[in-house]
Design an enzyme around this catalytic site. Structure first.
Site, mmCIF file in Angstrom:
data_model
loop_
_atom_site.group_PDB
_atom_site.id
_atom_site.type_symbol
_atom_site.label_atom_id
_atom_site.label_comp_id
_atom_site.label_asym_id
_atom_site.label_seq_id
_atom_site.Cartn_x
_atom_site.Cartn_y
_atom_site.Cartn_z
ATOM 1 N N ASP A 50 -23.327 -12.210 -56.742
ATOM 2 C CA ASP A 50 -24.263 -11.103 -55.547
ATOM 3 C C ASP A 50 -23.334 -10.399 -55.126
ATOM 4 O O ASP A 50 -22.331 -11.436 -53.877
ATOM 5 C CB ASP A 50 -24.993 -11.931 -55.374
ATOM 6 C CG ASP A 50 -25.841 -10.941 -54.502
ATOM 7 O OD1 ASP A 50 -26.412 -9.933 -54.693
ATOM 8 O OD2 ASP A 50 -25.910 -10.480 -52.984
ATOM 9 N N TYR A 52 -18.302 -6.425 -47.899
ATOM 10 C CA TYR A 52 -18.574 -7.564 -48.683
ATOM 11 C C TYR A 52 -16.375 -7.538 -47.976
ATOM 12 O O TYR A 52 -16.150 -7.957 -47.544
ATOM 13 C CB TYR A 52 -18.967 -8.277 -49.427
ATOM 14 C CG TYR A 52 -20.092 -8.550 -49.510
ATOM 15 C CD1 TYR A 52 -21.022 -8.102 -48.270
ATOM 16 C CD2 TYR A 52 -20.798 -8.930 -50.397
ATOM 17 C CE1 TYR A 52 -22.431 -8.472 -48.291
ATOM 18 C CE2 TYR A 52 -21.977 -10.090 -50.394
ATOM 19 C CZ TYR A 52 -22.738 -9.125 -49.163
ATOM 20 O OH TYR A 52 -24.064 -9.482 -48.960
ATOM 21 N N LYS A 63 -23.843 -3.201 -53.812
ATOM 22 C CA LYS A 63 -25.306 -3.164 -53.188
ATOM 23 C C LYS A 63 -24.290 -1.455 -52.618
ATOM 24 O O LYS A 63 -22.882 -1.712 -52.560
ATOM 25 C CB LYS A 63 -25.314 -4.211 -51.658
ATOM 26 C CG LYS A 63 -26.532 -4.992 -52.344
ATOM 27 C CD LYS A 63 -26.346 -5.912 -51.365
ATOM 28 C CE LYS A 63 -26.839 -7.616 -51.949
ATOM 29 N NZ LYS A 63 -25.543 -7.800 -52.312
ATOM 30 N N HIS A 120 -28.123 -1.342 -49.516
ATOM 31 C CA HIS A 120 -28.077 -2.388 -48.869
ATOM 32 C C HIS A 120 -29.197 -3.033 -47.607
ATOM 33 O O HIS A 120 -29.523 -3.611 -47.394
ATOM 34 C CB HIS A 120 -26.606 -2.210 -48.594
ATOM 35 C CG HIS A 120 -26.004 -4.094 -48.093
ATOM 36 N ND1 HIS A 120 -25.129 -4.095 -48.253
ATOM 37 C CD2 HIS A 120 -26.769 -4.908 -47.573
ATOM 38 C CE1 HIS A 120 -24.423 -5.475 -47.855
ATOM 39 N NE2 HIS A 120 -25.357 -5.635 -47.623
#
Length: 341
Positions: free
Chosen positions: A57, A62, A91, A124
């Site tokens: 994931d 990130y 995302k 997201h």
């Protein structure tokens, strides 16, 4: 080039799955990647795949998809896993919601992961921000100027969703999902979606159990993935006020007593609580021992009793820690992490 590390021999554990509306089997226990450093990510991804994780994931925001992709590429090359057996998820960040920017964002994440398609791709947040070109700053973060200005755009979710549906048609995405959507937004999306969302990913832990959101999503045929399964724990290093002042779930008497009764850790109890609710989970672990421990909560050899589940449910107070209004600390944390690396 993949950073050098020595692969270790690990047992292959079985992972439970959740059946999606199209019959696909979503791995119930995934490897989360939020806050994996670039140094740790390749090895963490590699060892998780060795252990038996089949869901990775990730997210543009990130800032570590390229490093995670190194671990996946190495595992594929070494024959640890076949591409078709791994669910790679990413995302779409808020700055790419306009239809003319969706494709570039997806292609950038695909390139970073080193794959040709995403098995699962989420919106997201249901918040549209002003566009920041990939060449200017990546990941863009919350601030339009990179410092303090939050600038919204007028892109509706429907425009973003229809752009993503086109990428499903082209084979770049296999399943679509939504993250941080409430039931009202999900209800609206379902009225016009040509490609039905397969998964809802939201913050779920005993302090924020969200039973009504889970029940509604599941009633509409969506799987539900819980993130931040340990409540405030993942937000402490960000010094987010609500997390700093909230009692640790690991120290809650109800959780510790149940852990002692089963000879398990508090973390295992919290994850088992989510798994028994039929939720998918995506705990992040750098250490292989913790990765193995997290994956083993899917084993059917032990279960929480109905009474124990109800006691943990009793901790629910609707306390959410991932608050978009408190973004400055997130930006500061990731800026410092980037400097350190």
């Amino acid at each position: 080039m993949v950073r050098e590390f020595k692969p270790i021999k690990l047992p292959r554990l079985n992972e439970p799955t959740i059946t999606l509306y199209d019959g696909s089997q979503l791995p119930q226990i995934g490897a989360g990647t939020w806050k994996h450093s670039d140094e740790i990510a390749p090895k963490a991804i590699y060892t998780s795949l060795q252990l038996g994780y089949r869901l990775l994931d990730g997210a543009c925001d990130y800032g570590n998809e390229k490093a995670c992709g190194e671990g996946l590429t190495r595992a594929l090359a070494d024959g640890v896993v076949k591409r078709e057996d791994v669910w790679v998820a990413s995302k779409l960040w808020q700055t790419f919601h306009a239809k003319e920017h969706v494709r570039a964002a997806v292609k950038k994440s695909l390139e970073d992961w080193g794959v040709d398609y995403f098995d699962l791709y989420y919106i997201h947040f249901p918040i549209s921000l002003a566009y920041v070109p990939i060449e200017t700053r990546y990941p863009p973060g919350w601030y339009y100027d990179g410092e303090s200005e939050v600038r919204h755009s007028r892109v509706p979710i429907r425009e973003t969703w229809e752009a993503l549906e086109e990428l499903v048609d082209e084979g770049l995405i296999r399943h679509l999902g939504v993250s941080n959507f409430n039931s009202a937004l999900l209800m609206d999306l379902l009225k016009y979606a040509r490609v039905k969302p397969a998964v809802l990913q939201i913050e779920i832990h005993p302090y924020n159990a969200q039973p009504r959101a889970v029940a509604y999503a599941q009633s509409q045929g969506l799987a539900v993935t819980a993130y931040s399964s340990f409540g405030p724990q993942g937000f402490l290093e960000l010094k987010m006020p609500k997390a700093v002042h909230a009692p640790s779930l690991f120290m809650q008497p109800v959780v510790t007593q149940i852990a002692d009764a089963h000879n398990k850790t508090q973390a295992e109890i919290l994850l088992k609580w989510a798994v028994q609710r039929g939720l998918a989970i995506i705990p992040k672990a750098d250490d292989v021992c913790l990765q193995e421990q997290n994956l083993r909560v899917g084993e059917s050899s032990w279960r929480l009793t109905d009474e124990e589940m109800e006691k943990i449910n009793g901790l629910d107070m609707g306390l959410r820690f991932n608050d978009p209004a408190d973004v400055s600390r997130l930006l500061t944390f990731f800026a410092h992490s980037s400097d350190a690396n």
